[in-house]
Scaffold this active site. Structure first.
Site, short mmCIF file in Angstrom:
data_model
loop_
_atom_site.label_atom_id
_atom_site.label_comp_id
_atom_site.label_asym_id
_atom_site.label_seq_id
_atom_site.Cartn_x
_atom_site.Cartn_y
_atom_site.Cartn_z
N SER A 1 -23.20 -27.13 -30.72
CA SER A 1 -22.27 -26.13 -30.20
C SER A 1 -23.00 -24.94 -29.62
O SER A 1 -22.41 -24.16 -28.87
CB SER A 1 -21.39 -25.59 -31.33
N HIS B 1 -21.10 -31.96 -25.27
CA HIS B 1 -20.40 -31.14 -26.26
C HIS B 1 -18.91 -31.42 -26.27
O HIS B 1 -18.19 -31.00 -25.36
CB HIS B 1 -20.69 -29.65 -25.97
N GLU C 1 -18.25 -30.51 -22.45
CA GLU C 1 -19.25 -29.79 -21.65
C GLU C 1 -20.50 -30.68 -21.56
O GLU C 1 -21.01 -31.13 -22.59
CB GLU C 1 -19.64 -28.46 -22.31
N ASN D 1 -17.95 -21.85 -26.33
CA ASN D 1 -18.28 -21.19 -27.60
C ASN D 1 -18.69 -19.75 -27.41
O ASN D 1 -18.49 -18.91 -28.28
CB ASN D 1 -19.37 -21.95 -28.34
P1 NAI Z 1 -20.18 -31.97 -40.49
O1 NAI Z 1 -20.78 -31.10 -41.50
O2 NAI Z 1 -18.72 -32.26 -40.56
O3 NAI Z 1 -20.93 -33.39 -40.46
C1 NAI Z 1 -22.31 -33.53 -40.29
C2 NAI Z 1 -22.73 -34.91 -40.82
O4 NAI Z 1 -24.11 -35.10 -40.47
C3 NAI Z 1 -22.63 -35.03 -42.34
O5 NAI Z 1 -21.90 -36.22 -42.65
C4 NAI Z 1 -24.07 -35.14 -42.81
O6 NAI Z 1 -24.25 -36.00 -43.92
C5 NAI Z 1 -24.77 -35.70 -41.57
N1 NAI Z 1 -26.18 -35.37 -41.46
C6 NAI Z 1 -26.79 -34.18 -41.69
N2 NAI Z 1 -28.11 -34.28 -41.41
C7 NAI Z 1 -28.32 -35.55 -40.97
C8 NAI Z 1 -29.48 -36.26 -40.53
N3 NAI Z 1 -30.66 -35.68 -40.47
N4 NAI Z 1 -29.32 -37.54 -40.14
C9 NAI Z 1 -28.10 -38.13 -40.21
N5 NAI Z 1 -26.99 -37.53 -40.64
C10 NAI Z 1 -27.10 -36.24 -41.01
O7 NAI Z 1 -20.59 -31.35 -39.06
P2 NAI Z 1 -19.74 -31.31 -37.71
O8 NAI Z 1 -18.74 -30.24 -37.80
O9 NAI Z 1 -19.32 -32.69 -37.35
O10 NAI Z 1 -20.85 -30.79 -36.69
C11 NAI Z 1 -21.86 -31.64 -36.19
C12 NAI Z 1 -22.42 -31.07 -34.90
O11 NAI Z 1 -21.37 -30.98 -33.94
C13 NAI Z 1 -23.02 -29.66 -35.04
O12 NAI Z 1 -24.11 -29.58 -34.19
C14 NAI Z 1 -21.87 -28.78 -34.56
O13 NAI Z 1 -22.33 -27.55 -34.04
C15 NAI Z 1 -21.26 -29.64 -33.48
N6 NAI Z 1 -19.86 -29.38 -33.17
C16 NAI Z 1 -18.97 -29.12 -34.17
C17 NAI Z 1 -17.65 -28.86 -33.87
C18 NAI Z 1 -16.65 -28.61 -34.93
O14 NAI Z 1 -15.56 -28.10 -34.60
N7 NAI Z 1 -16.91 -28.91 -36.18
C19 NAI Z 1 -17.17 -28.84 -32.47
C20 NAI Z 1 -18.18 -29.20 -31.49
C21 NAI Z 1 -19.48 -29.42 -31.86
#
Ligand code: NAI
Length: 286
Positions: free
Chosen positions: A121, A142, A154, A192
């Site tokens: 993000s 994104h 994006e 963002n």
């Molecule tokens: P989340 O916390 O819901 O899920 C992340 C997942 O990645 C977890 O299941 C975790 O076990 C796994 N994980 C962590 N480190 C890892 C690794 N080294 N290898 C494999 N798996 C790993 O996070 P979320 O919200 O899905 O965010 C993920 C990415 O997407 C971030 O970069 C965030 O900035 C981006 N993002 C999030 C949005 C949101 O609204 N939550 C919207 C758009 C982008």
């Protein structure tokens, strides 16, 4: 790599965003590998994707056959060695060091053609790609939350991203049913950055005691926004939203307008990460 060469999509991280990205990729007819460090995250992802597809059936947007086909196209795995695909979309924790390490490993075990994409993000694409051997095949893709519903994507080019790479990803986003927009690399990209003060100012109003969580949300929603800042942070993930604000604050050289909130940090410390953990600014346990 051409759009037609993409047959298999890898998704890393089966959390809030990875689940939706895997779902739409499978529905569009691709073979998908969804990888996470934790098998519990994969179990939750499988359950949530099934539920989302059931809702799609109820609304007449997905057939039962499409649901079965989509679910059987996704391999849920904790085996990193299986993570080989034509494009790999990363959706793991919002930390530069962890993302960099992941992409360096992915580059080593994938073909010379594989496109590597980050759903970050806020972290500059150029910075994540710095130590890759082929930064020209690295791009930002994104999605917005919920990824299986929100149309916008994006497509962010880092300094070294080739035009071919960003064009293929732009076209792929369309095949996934999205509306892609090209953006240049900057902390927080477009949405963002513009939206950051929605959260930051909401938290300041709370800290100053002007109103409480419900009061602020109710007013903002009454003025026409679909969700107030606190309801939205709970949907996004309070931890993820906090990491994004912190990363933008640092990337803009501690510009006070992006200063992260102590109240939010404390929620993160307490494990109150929003809907995904059952509690955030609101309680979802019931
Ligand atoms: P989340 O916390 O819901 O899920 C992340 C997942 O990645 C977890 O299941 C975790 O076990 C796994 N994980 C962590 N480190 C890892 C690794 N080294 N290898 C494999 N798996 C790993 O996070 P979320 O919200 O899905 O965010 C993920 C990415 O997407 C971030 O970069 C965030 O900035 C981006 N993002 C999030 C949005 C949101 O609204 N939550 C919207 C758009 C982008």
């Amino acid at each position: 790599m051409q759009l037609e060469d993409i047959k298999k999509i890898g998704v890393v991280g089966a959390g809030t965003m990875g689940q939706g990205i895997a779902q739409i990729s499978a529905l569009a007819g691709y073979k998908v590998i969804l990888y996470d460090l934790q098998s519990s995250a994969l179990d939750t992802a499988k359950k949530n994707i099934g539920k989302n597809l059931d809702k799609g059936i109820e609304r007449g947007k997905v057939t039962a056959e499409e649901k079965d086909q989509a679910l059987s196209s996704i391999a849920f795995s904790t085996d990193f060695e299986l993570l080989k695909a034509d494009i790999i979309i990363e959706a793991i924790v919002e930390r530069l060091d962890v993302k960099k390490e992941l992409f360096e490993k992915l580059e080593n075990q994938n073909s010379e053609k594989t496109i590597l994409a980050s759903n970050t993000s806020s972290i500059p694409i150029t910075r994540i790609a710095r130590d890759l051997r082929h930064p020209e095949r690295f791009v930002g893709m994104h999605f917005f939350n919920p990824a299986h519903i929100m149309k916008l994507v994006e497509v962010i080019s880092g300094v070294a991203t080739s035009d071919d790479t960003s064009k293929v990803v732009y076209e792929l986003a369309k095949v996934l049913g999205k509306v892609p927009v090209m953006a240049k690399d900057a902390p927080g990209f477009i949405v963002n950055r513009v939206a950051r003060n929605f959260y930051v100012e909401g938290l300041k109003v709370l800290e100053e005691g002007v109103s409480d969580v419900k009061g602020i949300d109710r007013l903002v929603e009454a003025s026409g926004f679909k969700m107030g800042p606190f309801r939205l942070m709970d949907l996004i993930g309070v931890d993820t939203n906090f990491s994004v604000t912190t990363s933008m604050f640092n990337a803009f050289h501690q510009d006070p307008k992006f200063r992260p909130s102590r109240i939010q940090e404390q929620k993160v410390d307490a494990g109150h990460h929003g809907r995904k953990s059952g509690k955030g600014f609101y309680d979802y346990s019931a």
